[in-house]
Design a protein around this motif. Structure first.
Motif, PDB file in Angstrom:
ATOM      1  N   GLN A 144      -4.488  -5.352   3.288  1.00 25.24           N
ATOM      2  CA  GLN A 144      -4.482  -6.672   3.918  1.00 25.24           C
ATOM      3  C   GLN A 144      -3.099  -7.082   4.401  1.00 25.24           C
ATOM      4  O   GLN A 144      -2.956  -7.984   5.217  1.00 25.24           O
ATOM      5  CB  GLN A 144      -5.004  -7.700   2.923  1.00 25.24           C
ATOM      6  N   VAL A 145      -2.090  -6.425   3.906  1.00 24.05           N
ATOM      7  CA  VAL A 145      -0.728  -6.794   4.279  1.00 24.05           C
ATOM      8  C   VAL A 145      -0.356  -6.226   5.647  1.00 24.05           C
ATOM      9  O   VAL A 145       0.143  -6.910   6.519  1.00 24.05           O
ATOM     10  CB  VAL A 145       0.280  -6.321   3.214  1.00 24.05           C
ATOM     11  N   CYS A 146      -0.626  -4.953   5.834  1.00 29.49           N
ATOM     12  CA  CYS A 146      -0.205  -4.297   7.075  1.00 29.49           C
ATOM     13  C   CYS A 146      -1.378  -4.071   8.024  1.00 29.49           C
ATOM     14  O   CYS A 146      -1.191  -3.571   9.132  1.00 29.49           O
ATOM     15  CB  CYS A 146       0.463  -2.970   6.758  1.00 29.49           C
ATOM     16  N   GLY A 147      -2.583  -4.404   7.581  1.00 26.44           N
ATOM     17  CA  GLY A 147      -3.744  -4.229   8.448  1.00 26.44           C
ATOM     18  C   GLY A 147      -4.104  -2.770   8.676  1.00 26.44           C
ATOM     19  O   GLY A 147      -4.802  -2.433   9.620  1.00 26.44           O
ATOM     20  N   GLY A 148      -3.599  -1.896   7.816  1.00 26.62           N
ATOM     21  CA  GLY A 148      -3.976  -0.488   7.902  1.00 26.62           C
ATOM     22  C   GLY A 148      -2.955   0.390   8.605  1.00 26.62           C
ATOM     23  O   GLY A 148      -3.075   1.600   8.623  1.00 26.62           O
ATOM     24  N   SER A 149      -1.920  -0.214   9.142  1.00 31.03           N
ATOM     25  CA  SER A 149      -0.926   0.568   9.880  1.00 31.03           C
ATOM     26  C   SER A 149       0.070   1.253   8.943  1.00 31.03           C
ATOM     27  O   SER A 149       0.722   2.221   9.317  1.00 31.03           O
ATOM     28  CB  SER A 149      -0.168  -0.330  10.857  1.00 31.03           C
ATOM     29  N   GLY A 150       0.192   0.727   7.721  1.00 33.29           N
ATOM     30  CA  GLY A 150       1.161   1.280   6.779  1.00 33.29           C
ATOM     31  C   GLY A 150       2.562   0.760   7.008  1.00 33.29           C
ATOM     32  O   GLY A 150       3.490   1.112   6.301  1.00 33.29           O
ATOM     33  N   LYS A 151       2.709  -0.072   8.026  1.00 31.11           N
ATOM     34  CA  LYS A 151       4.033  -0.612   8.338  1.00 31.11           C
ATOM     35  C   LYS A 151       3.944  -2.119   8.531  1.00 31.11           C
ATOM     36  O   LYS A 151       2.917  -2.635   8.957  1.00 31.11           O
ATOM     37  CB  LYS A 151       4.575   0.014   9.618  1.00 31.11           C
ATOM     38  N   VAL A 152       5.023  -2.782   8.209  1.00 32.50           N
ATOM     39  CA  VAL A 152       5.085  -4.218   8.439  1.00 32.50           C
ATOM     40  C   VAL A 152       6.348  -4.563   9.211  1.00 32.50           C
ATOM     41  O   VAL A 152       7.367  -3.896   9.080  1.00 32.50           O
ATOM     42  CB  VAL A 152       5.043  -5.023   7.112  1.00 32.50           C
ATOM     43  N   GLU A 153       6.251  -5.604   9.987  1.00 34.64           N
ATOM     44  CA  GLU A 153       7.405  -6.043  10.752  1.00 34.64           C
ATOM     45  C   GLU A 153       8.291  -6.920   9.888  1.00 34.64           C
ATOM     46  O   GLU A 153       7.827  -7.696   9.074  1.00 34.64           O
ATOM     47  CB  GLU A 153       6.958  -6.836  11.980  1.00 34.64           C
ATOM     48  N   VAL A 154       9.562  -6.766  10.088  1.00 39.20           N
ATOM     49  CA  VAL A 154      10.540  -7.481   9.299  1.00 39.20           C
ATOM     50  C   VAL A 154      11.500  -8.215  10.213  1.00 39.20           C
ATOM     51  O   VAL A 154      12.007  -7.639  11.168  1.00 39.20           O
ATOM     52  CB  VAL A 154      11.351  -6.486   8.445  1.00 39.20           C
ATOM     53  N   VAL A 155      11.726  -9.458   9.898  1.00 36.45           N
ATOM     54  CA  VAL A 155      12.726 -10.216  10.629  1.00 36.45           C
ATOM     55  C   VAL A 155      14.032 -10.124   9.862  1.00 36.45           C
ATOM     56  O   VAL A 155      14.110 -10.512   8.708  1.00 36.45           O
ATOM     57  CB  VAL A 155      12.289 -11.691  10.796  1.00 36.45           C
ATOM     58  N   GLU A 156      15.038  -9.576  10.486  1.00 43.30           N
ATOM     59  CA  GLU A 156      16.349  -9.439   9.839  1.00 43.30           C
ATOM     60  C   GLU A 156      17.117 -10.756   9.921  1.00 43.30           C
ATOM     61  O   GLU A 156      16.916 -11.510  10.859  1.00 43.30           O
ATOM     62  CB  GLU A 156      17.162  -8.344  10.535  1.00 43.30           C
ATOM     63  N   PRO A 157      18.001 -11.045   8.987  1.00 44.18           N
ATOM     64  CA  PRO A 157      18.346 -10.241   7.813  1.00 44.18           C
ATOM     65  C   PRO A 157      17.317 -10.415   6.698  1.00 44.18           C
ATOM     66  O   PRO A 157      16.841 -11.512   6.470  1.00 44.18           O
ATOM     67  CB  PRO A 157      19.704 -10.808   7.408  1.00 44.18           C
ATOM     68  N   ALA A 158      17.016  -9.330   6.043  1.00 43.87           N
ATOM     69  CA  ALA A 158      16.035  -9.388   4.980  1.00 43.87           C
ATOM     70  C   ALA A 158      16.596  -8.751   3.717  1.00 43.87           C
ATOM     71  O   ALA A 158      17.445  -7.873   3.774  1.00 43.87           O
ATOM     72  CB  ALA A 158      14.773  -8.655   5.404  1.00 43.87           C
ATOM     73  N   ILE A 159      16.113  -9.235   2.590  1.00 42.78           N
ATOM     74  CA  ILE A 159      16.541  -8.682   1.306  1.00 42.78           C
ATOM     75  C   ILE A 159      15.305  -8.254   0.520  1.00 42.78           C
ATOM     76  O   ILE A 159      14.199  -8.687   0.813  1.00 42.78           O
ATOM     77  CB  ILE A 159      17.350  -9.708   0.467  1.00 42.78           C
ATOM     78  N   CYS A 213       0.831  -1.216   0.000  1.00 45.40           N
ATOM     79  CA  CYS A 213       0.000   0.000   0.000  1.00 45.40           C
ATOM     80  C   CYS A 213       0.860   1.258   0.000  1.00 45.40           C
ATOM     81  O   CYS A 213       0.350   2.366   0.094  1.00 45.40           O
ATOM     82  CB  CYS A 213      -0.923   0.003   1.218  1.00 45.40           C
ATOM     83  N   LYS A 214       2.175   1.075  -0.079  1.00 45.68           N
ATOM     84  CA  LYS A 214       3.128   2.173  -0.047  1.00 45.68           C
ATOM     85  C   LYS A 214       2.986   3.015   1.220  1.00 45.68           C
ATOM     86  O   LYS A 214       3.147   4.236   1.208  1.00 45.68           O
ATOM     87  CB  LYS A 214       3.002   3.054  -1.290  1.00 45.68           C
ATOM     88  N   GLY A 215       2.623   2.350   2.278  1.00 50.49           N
ATOM     89  CA  GLY A 215       2.568   3.033   3.567  1.00 50.49           C
ATOM     90  C   GLY A 215       1.287   3.798   3.845  1.00 50.49           C
ATOM     91  O   GLY A 215       1.168   4.465   4.854  1.00 50.49           O
ATOM     92  N   THR A 216       0.304   3.678   2.954  1.00 49.26           N
ATOM     93  CA  THR A 216      -0.942   4.428   3.160  1.00 49.26           C
ATOM     94  C   THR A 216      -1.910   3.699   4.085  1.00 49.26           C
ATOM     95  O   THR A 216      -2.811   4.312   4.662  1.00 49.26           O
ATOM     96  CB  THR A 216      -1.666   4.666   1.814  1.00 49.26           C
ATOM     97  N   GLY A 217      -1.757   2.354   4.183  1.00 55.19           N
ATOM     98  CA  GLY A 217      -2.665   1.586   5.005  1.00 55.19           C
ATOM     99  C   GLY A 217      -3.974   1.231   4.311  1.00 55.19           C
ATOM    100  O   GLY A 217      -4.822   0.552   4.870  1.00 55.19           O
ATOM    101  N   LYS A 218      -4.116   1.697   3.089  1.00 53.07           N
ATOM    102  CA  LYS A 218      -5.345   1.431   2.325  1.00 53.07           C
ATOM    103  C   LYS A 218      -5.088   0.374   1.246  1.00 53.07           C
ATOM    104  O   LYS A 218      -3.991   0.304   0.696  1.00 53.07           O
ATOM    105  CB  LYS A 218      -5.837   2.712   1.632  1.00 53.07           C
ATOM    106  N   ASP A 219      -6.098  -0.384   0.932  1.00 52.25           N
ATOM    107  CA  ASP A 219      -5.972  -1.335  -0.149  1.00 52.25           C
ATOM    108  C   ASP A 219      -5.736  -0.568  -1.442  1.00 52.25           C
ATOM    109  O   ASP A 219      -6.561   0.247  -1.858  1.00 52.25           O
ATOM    110  CB  ASP A 219      -7.249  -2.169  -0.254  1.00 52.25           C
TER     111      ASP A 219
END
Ligand SMILES: [Zn+2]
Ligand SMILES: [Zn+2]
Ligand SMILES: [Zn+2]
Length: 107
Positions: free
Chosen positions: A27-42, A9-15
């Motif tokens: 649906q990815v971030c649940g509307g928060s615009g942010k997602v948790e990442v487990v490092e190390p990530a590429i 959603c490019k951080g907008t939190g909207k579909d």
């Protein structure tokens, strides 16, 4: 573990595609615009870090689940099968060898 801007959603939190007009929450971030990442990530090579499935551009990428990045464990090397593209040449589906990540655990 960190937090990144939701790629889908490019951080907008909207579909981004308004598929569910009543529930227009990403649906990815649940509307928060942010997602948790487990490092190390590429960066997800399969969707080019967009979070969107390349061939059907209205659903989330199945490799990164819409996050735009994937977690890798330990040392990796370029996948010999897809040459790091994450995409199977014949089908356009995620590479079976690396599961679309473009890298495989270093042997
Ligand atoms: Zn989102
Ligand atoms: Zn992806
Ligand atoms: Zn591969």
């Amino acid at each position: 573990m960190g937090e990144i801007k939701c790629a889908f959603c490019k951080g907008t939190g909207k579909d981004p595609f308004d598929l569910l007009s009543e529930l227009a929450t990403c649906q990815v971030c649940g509307g928060s615009g942010k997602v948790e990442v487990v490092e190390p990530a590429i960066k997800c090579v399969f969707c080019k870090a967009t979070g969107v499935y390349p061939r059907n551009a209205r659903v989330t990428c199945t490799v990164c689940n819409g996050k735009g990045i994937v977690t890798v464990k330990g040392a990796t090397e370029v996948c010999p099968k897809c040459k790091g593209t994450g995409t199977a040449k014949d089908s356009g589906l995620p590479c079976i060898e690396c599961e679309g990540k473009g890298v495989v655990p270093k042997k």
